[in-house]
Design a protein around this motif. Structure first.
Motif, PDB file in Angstrom:
ATOM      1  N   ALA A  64       8.036  -1.385  -3.354  1.00  0.00           N
ATOM      2  CA  ALA A  64       8.583  -1.133  -2.011  1.00  0.00           C
ATOM      3  C   ALA A  64       9.398   0.154  -1.986  1.00  0.00           C
ATOM      4  CB  ALA A  64       9.434  -2.316  -1.562  1.00  0.00           C
ATOM      5  N   THR A  65      10.198   0.361  -3.026  1.00  0.00           N
ATOM      6  CA  THR A  65      10.995   1.589  -3.096  1.00  0.00           C
ATOM      7  C   THR A  65      10.101   2.820  -3.152  1.00  0.00           C
ATOM      8  OG1 THR A  65      12.779   0.415  -4.251  1.00  0.00           O
ATOM      9  CG2 THR A  65      12.744   2.819  -4.425  1.00  0.00           C
ATOM     10  N   MET A  66       9.047   2.750  -3.948  1.00  0.00           N
ATOM     11  CA  MET A  66       8.104   3.864  -4.029  1.00  0.00           C
ATOM     12  C   MET A  66       7.414   4.111  -2.685  1.00  0.00           C
ATOM     13  SD  MET A  66       8.136   5.191  -7.043  1.00  0.00           S
ATOM     14  CE  MET A  66       8.529   4.856  -8.760  1.00  0.00           C
ATOM     15  N   ALA A  67       7.105   3.032  -1.977  1.00  0.00           N
ATOM     16  CA  ALA A  67       6.447   3.183  -0.677  1.00  0.00           C
ATOM     17  C   ALA A  67       7.389   3.853   0.322  1.00  0.00           C
ATOM     18  CB  ALA A  67       5.996   1.826  -0.152  1.00  0.00           C
ATOM     19  N   TYR A  68       8.642   3.402   0.363  1.00  0.00           N
ATOM     20  CA  TYR A  68       9.621   4.040   1.255  1.00  0.00           C
ATOM     21  C   TYR A  68       9.750   5.526   0.944  1.00  0.00           C
ATOM     22  CZ  TYR A  68      11.531  -0.358   3.142  1.00  0.00           C
ATOM     23  OH  TYR A  68      11.716  -1.546   3.801  1.00  0.00           O
ATOM     24  N   THR A  69       9.719   5.858  -0.318  1.00  0.00           N
ATOM     25  CA  THR A  69      10.001   7.224  -0.754  1.00  0.00           C
ATOM     26  C   THR A  69       8.809   8.160  -0.584  1.00  0.00           C
ATOM     27  OG1 THR A  69      11.535   6.331  -2.408  1.00  0.00           O
ATOM     28  CG2 THR A  69      10.848   8.630  -2.674  1.00  0.00           C
ATOM     29  N   TYR A  70       7.605   7.689  -0.937  1.00  0.00           N
ATOM     30  CA  TYR A  70       6.461   8.604  -1.024  1.00  0.00           C
ATOM     31  C   TYR A  70       5.338   8.354  -0.017  1.00  0.00           C
ATOM     32  CZ  TYR A  70       8.572   9.746  -5.537  1.00  0.00           C
ATOM     33  OH  TYR A  70       9.442  10.144  -6.542  1.00  0.00           O
ATOM     34  N   SER A  71       5.216   7.132   0.495  1.00  0.00           N
ATOM     35  CA  SER A  71       4.030   6.807   1.282  1.00  0.00           C
ATOM     36  C   SER A  71       4.044   7.446   2.664  1.00  0.00           C
ATOM     37  CB  SER A  71       3.893   5.285   1.433  1.00  0.00           C
ATOM     38  OG  SER A  71       2.740   4.963   2.176  1.00  0.00           O
ATOM     39  N   LYS A  72       2.873   7.875   3.093  1.00  0.00           N
ATOM     40  CA  LYS A  72       2.673   8.360   4.459  1.00  0.00           C
ATOM     41  C   LYS A  72       1.768   7.407   5.237  1.00  0.00           C
ATOM     42  CE  LYS A  72       4.892  12.143   3.417  1.00  0.00           C
ATOM     43  NZ  LYS A  72       6.267  12.376   3.917  1.00  0.00           N
ATOM     44  N   GLY A  73       1.593   6.190   4.702  1.00  0.00           N
ATOM     45  CA  GLY A  73       0.712   5.220   5.336  1.00  0.00           C
ATOM     46  C   GLY A  73       1.386   4.505   6.488  1.00  0.00           C
ATOM     47  N   PRO A  74       0.603   3.697   7.233  1.00  0.00           N
ATOM     48  CA  PRO A  74       1.114   3.030   8.435  1.00  0.00           C
ATOM     49  C   PRO A  74       2.185   1.982   8.154  1.00  0.00           C
ATOM     50  CG  PRO A  74      -1.118   2.295   7.927  1.00  0.00           C
ATOM     51  CD  PRO A  74      -0.834   3.448   7.033  1.00  0.00           C
ATOM     52  N   HIS A 133       0.822  -1.199   0.000  1.00  0.00           N
ATOM     53  CA  HIS A 133       0.000   0.000   0.000  1.00  0.00           C
ATOM     54  C   HIS A 133       0.861   1.256   0.000  1.00  0.00           C
ATOM     55  CE1 HIS A 133      -2.272   3.019   2.679  1.00  0.00           C
ATOM     56  NE2 HIS A 133      -2.885   3.046   1.506  1.00  0.00           N
ATOM     57  N   ILE A 134       0.462   2.222  -0.814  1.00  0.00           N
ATOM     58  CA  ILE A 134       1.067   3.558  -0.773  1.00  0.00           C
ATOM     59  C   ILE A 134      -0.045   4.557  -0.494  1.00  0.00           C
ATOM     60  CG2 ILE A 134       2.160   5.396  -2.149  1.00  0.00           C
ATOM     61  CD1 ILE A 134       3.645   3.194  -3.679  1.00  0.00           C
ATOM     62  N   GLN A 135       0.189   5.426   0.484  1.00  0.00           N
ATOM     63  CA  GLN A 135      -0.793   6.477   0.802  1.00  0.00           C
ATOM     64  C   GLN A 135      -0.142   7.845   0.643  1.00  0.00           C
ATOM     65  OE1 GLN A 135      -2.936   6.366   4.672  1.00  0.00           O
ATOM     66  NE2 GLN A 135      -2.312   8.512   4.863  1.00  0.00           N
ATOM     67  N   LEU A 136      -0.774   8.695  -0.156  1.00  0.00           N
ATOM     68  CA  LEU A 136      -0.350  10.095  -0.290  1.00  0.00           C
ATOM     69  C   LEU A 136      -1.337  10.928   0.509  1.00  0.00           C
ATOM     70  CD1 LEU A 136       0.533  10.239  -4.103  1.00  0.00           C
ATOM     71  CD2 LEU A 136       2.001   9.623  -2.171  1.00  0.00           C
ATOM     72  N   ARG A 137      -0.855  11.506   1.608  1.00  0.00           N
ATOM     73  CA  ARG A 137      -1.747  12.164   2.568  1.00  0.00           C
ATOM     74  C   ARG A 137      -2.034  13.605   2.172  1.00  0.00           C
ATOM     75  NH1 ARG A 137       0.972  12.327   7.979  1.00  0.00           N
ATOM     76  NH2 ARG A 137       0.730  10.065   7.804  1.00  0.00           N
ATOM     77  N   ILE A 138      -3.300  14.007   2.340  1.00  0.00           N
ATOM     78  CA  ILE A 138      -3.698  15.410   2.182  1.00  0.00           C
ATOM     79  C   ILE A 138      -3.460  16.109   3.516  1.00  0.00           C
ATOM     80  CG2 ILE A 138      -5.619  16.976   1.719  1.00  0.00           C
ATOM     81  CD1 ILE A 138      -6.867  14.781   0.002  1.00  0.00           C
TER      82      ILE A 138
END
Length: 455
Positions: free
Chosen positions: A233-243, A198-203
């Motif tokens: 996984a790399t994208m998640a480390y870089t951009y995600s704000k999820g748990p 999961h990748i989350q981009l937070r508002i």
């Protein structure tokens, strides 16, 4: 005649599972017939018990059926009603069977020897016998094998007549299929496990409309990069704000009921490596990846794109005439005088496919009636068949292409369609039998007098 699948595809050569079921009650009936020891001793002359339109029910028919039922009941230790009631039930069934046989004759349904032999082989196989052993069994029981074969021929013809008539009465709406397919899918999904990331981009609080639009565009860009092969996984480390950002977005294995609702709502049967999103929630934009799946049944099937030319028989077009016309068409095509497509437009009496150069589109062979199914399963690509007959008329067919496709979703809809067809077929079949019984002329001859049923 317009040929349509439930999804609107042109063709009326559909055959659902209900319409294949003639052999099951038939096998049971025929096996019982084999258990009857027909005596060679002299018997009294046969007599007519009932007149049914142009046919009759004989006393020997009733006696044979009664013996069969009694033998079967004895084997199962099943009590039977008194003789008069049982005889009445048997007579009524034989009357209805006779009417159905006459319906098949009126419709011009004929079962050729090839189909008959296939049916006999199937009956033998169902009972762990070879065809030769089946012939020996009938002879040992004093039953004429020639009579046995003709009874099978009549049963198949009557079944085809019933199927053709009843199917015309059935209407299955696309919404019915969709609704039942969804329920079936949900039942199937209950035990499926998904490994998801999961990748989350937070508002952020206080974000302007422009900020939200920019974040949505970023989510779309990330999704496109992931679909092109970027490491999730790399994208998640870089951009995600999820748990799970610091675990590369990995949520591990979960069933749908264990996921956050927003995840479960987005997963509708997608397979391994699917990228889902972006989709929005109150906190921002989300992207999911299905890393793996356990317990999800996937179905790969062979689809065939075939084309055909249909010539219907009528009072002015005999079977021989239809065959002759189709053979002339084949000769013209092979001589290069015309193409299959042009001949289909000019001569085919299936308007739906004729307008498409005779093409029926990619479909699984099981959706067609037996004779057509056999042709498109066995024909080499690019070879035109010899003329062959189905309940719809005379055809020639050509296979254009075969392909393997994932039809998991379509298979679920087909399953739903078959369930609905079975339900409605059984309902309409009973109503149809009542109608043809009521409209038939039946005269039952008693021992001392007679009474008319002008129905």
């Amino acid at each position: 005649m317009k040929y349509l699948f439930s999804n609107g595809i042109s063709c009326s050569l559909l055959l659902d599972d209900t319409m294949k079921n003639w052999k099951f009650p038939l096998v049971s009936t025929l096996l019982l017939m084999l258990t009857i020891n027909v005596q060679a001793a002299p018997v009294e002359l046969d007599r007519v018990v009932a007149i049914v339109d142009e046919g009759v029910v004989l006393q020997s028919d009733i006696d044979t059926s009664l013996k069969t039922i009694k033998i079967n009941a004895q084997e199962k230790n099943q009590p039977l009603p008194e003789e008069s009631i049982l005889r009445e039930q048997v007579l009524e069934k034989l009357i209805v069977d006779t009417i159905q046989t006459q319906q098949a004759e009126k419709m011009g349904i004929r079962i050729d020897d090839t189909r008959l032999e296939d049916a006999l082989k199937s009956i033998a196989k169902e009972n762990n016998m070879t065809l030769a052993q089946l012939q020996q069994k009938t002879a040992a029981q004093g039953l004429s094998y020639a009579s046995f074969r003709e009874q099978i021929r009549k049963e198949i013809a009557a079944s085809e007549a019933r199927n053709a008539q009843v199917r015309r009465r059935i209407n299955i709406l696309p919404q019915e299929v969709e609704s039942l397919a969804l329920l079936l899918s949900e039942e199937t999904q209950a035990t499926v496990q998904y490994k998801i990331s999961h990748i989350q981009l937070r508002i952020e609080d206080g974000a302007t409309q422009a900020d939200k639009e920019a974040l949505e565009q970023q989510a779309k860009d990330l999704t496109e990069r992931l679909k092109q092969g970027a490491d999730f996984a790399t994208m998640a480390y870089t951009y995600s704000k999820g748990p799970k950002a610091l675990q590369g977005g990995d949520w591990g294995w979960m069933r749908k009921e264990e996921m956050p609702t927003i995840f479960a709502d987005q997963i509708t049967g997608e397979g391994k490596n699917s990228i889902i999103g972006p989709f929005r929630s109150g906190v921002g934009f989300h992207i999911l990846k299905i890393d793996d799946v356990k317990g999800l049944e996937t179905i790969a099937v062979t689809e065939v794109n075939a084309r055909h030319i249909l010539i219907k028989t009528s009072v002015i077009m005999s079977d021989e005439g239809a065959q002759r016309q189709l053979n002339n068409i084949i000769a013209d095509i092979k001589a290069g005088n015309d193409t299959f497509a042009e001949m289909a437009k000019r001569y085919s009496q299936d308007p739906g496919s004729a307008a498409k150069d005779g093409e029926l589109g990619f479909q699984t062979p099981d959706l067609y009636v037996p004779e057509f199914k056999h042709q498109i399963e066995t024909l080499p690509i690019g070879q035109i068949s010899a003329p062959f007959k189905t309940v719809h008329g005379w055809h020639i067919a050509e296979v254009l292409e075969r392909r393997q496709v994932d039809r998991t979703d379509a298979a679920m809809k087909n399953k739903a369609y078959r369930i609905l067809m079975n339900r409605k077929f059984n309902e309409e079949s009973g109503a149809w039998l009542q109608e043809i019984r009521a409209s038939a002329y039946v005269e039952i001859l008693q021992d001392n007098d007679s009474s008319d049923e002008n129905e």
